[in-house]
Motif scaffolding. Structure first.
Motif, PDB file in Angstrom:
ATOM      1  N   UNK A   1       0.855  -1.164   0.271  1.00 38.84           N
ATOM      2  CA  UNK A   1      -0.041  -0.072  -0.115  1.00 38.84           C
ATOM      3  C   UNK A   1       1.077   1.144  -0.165  1.00 38.84           C
ATOM      4  N   UNK A   2       1.781   1.304   0.841  1.00 40.52           N
ATOM      5  CA  UNK A   2       2.909   2.398   0.724  1.00 40.52           C
ATOM      6  C   UNK A   2       3.558   2.676  -0.893  1.00 40.52           C
ATOM      7  N   UNK A   3       3.850   1.503  -1.262  1.00 42.77           N
ATOM      8  CA  UNK A   3       4.399   1.714  -2.810  1.00 42.77           C
ATOM      9  C   UNK A   3       3.186   2.462  -3.553  1.00 42.77           C
ATOM     10  N   UNK A   4       1.904   2.052  -3.648  1.00 43.53           N
ATOM     11  CA  UNK A   4       0.729   2.484  -4.197  1.00 43.53           C
ATOM     12  C   UNK A   4       0.722   4.002  -3.983  1.00 43.53           C
ATOM     13  N   UNK A   5       0.721   4.340  -2.514  1.00 45.95           N
ATOM     14  CA  UNK A   5       0.381   5.723  -2.408  1.00 45.95           C
ATOM     15  C   UNK A   5       1.540   6.528  -2.609  1.00 45.95           C
ATOM     16  N   UNK A   6       2.627   6.111  -2.619  1.00 52.05           N
ATOM     17  CA  UNK A   6       3.690   7.169  -2.963  1.00 52.05           C
ATOM     18  C   UNK A   6       3.860   7.140  -4.737  1.00 52.05           C
ATOM     19  N   UNK A   7       3.446   6.129  -5.268  1.00 52.05           N
ATOM     20  CA  UNK A   7       3.373   6.125  -6.677  1.00 52.05           C
ATOM     21  C   UNK A   7       2.231   7.004  -7.332  1.00 52.05           C
ATOM     22  N   UNK A   8       1.055   6.853  -6.560  1.00 53.96           N
ATOM     23  CA  UNK A   8      -0.020   7.812  -6.825  1.00 53.96           C
ATOM     24  C   UNK A   8       0.339   9.513  -6.762  1.00 53.96           C
ATOM     25  N   UNK A   9       0.894   9.449  -5.555  1.00 55.35           N
ATOM     26  CA  UNK A   9       1.220  10.878  -4.937  1.00 55.35           C
ATOM     27  C   UNK A   9       2.080  11.686  -5.919  1.00 55.35           C
TER      28      UNK A   9
END
Length: 159
Positions: A23-31
């Motif tokens: 989830x942290x990877x997704x959040x960073x990638x989206x942000x």
């Protein structure tokens, strides 16, 4: 699909821990691509990328949200230029939702960033254990009903 005995706490704990990392990877990638798109909105874009043009009720079911929630989400995504809502020819009451070119670009950009970050993360997994990781994650994705990555991301279904 054959089910086995109930999973133990060790398996649940391992997946919980891994899901936080993912989830942290997704959040960073989206942000890094668009700070104004929420995770639920991004999930809707991914579902549209996987399935192409759909009816809002089908999208709501895929997202496990109510149709009114989905309608509001689609309105916000349309206002951001990320989805298109159109009435199919011959049925004035129906509405279809699909990704706009900007929505497809956002999904592609976030996916590229995720892949890059995951490559870096997975480099830390010992080579001899990688096949087990692949098998376990594929089993988990299959149990969740997820479309395998190459089946939608590489081919660009919704282009």
């Amino acid at each position: 699909m054959q089910q086995s005995e109930e999973p133990g706490d060790d398996l649940v704990d391992a997946v919980m821990t891994a899901s936080r990392a993912l989830l942290a990877v997704v959040v960073r990638s989206l942000a890094a691509v668009d700070e104004d798109v929420t995770l639920p909105q991004y999930r809707a874009l991914v579902v549209l990328a996987q399935r192409g043009r759909v009816r809002p009720a089908e999208l709501a079911a895929a997202l496990a949200v109510t149709p009114p929630t989905c309608t509001r989400m689609c309105g916000r995504l349309e206002a951001k230029g990320l989805v298109v809502r159109e009435r199919p020819a011959g049925d004035r009451r129906a509405v279809d939702v699909s990704l706009s070119p900007a929505g497809r670009d956002l999904v592609d950009d976030v996916s590229r960033r995720r892949r890059d970050e995951l490559r870096t993360l997975l480099a830390g997994v010992p080579t001899g254990r990688r096949a087990a990781v692949v098998e376990g994650l594929r089993s988990l994705a299959e149990a969740a009903g997820e479309v395998p990555e190459p089946d939608w991301a590489v081919s660009g279904v919704a282009r």
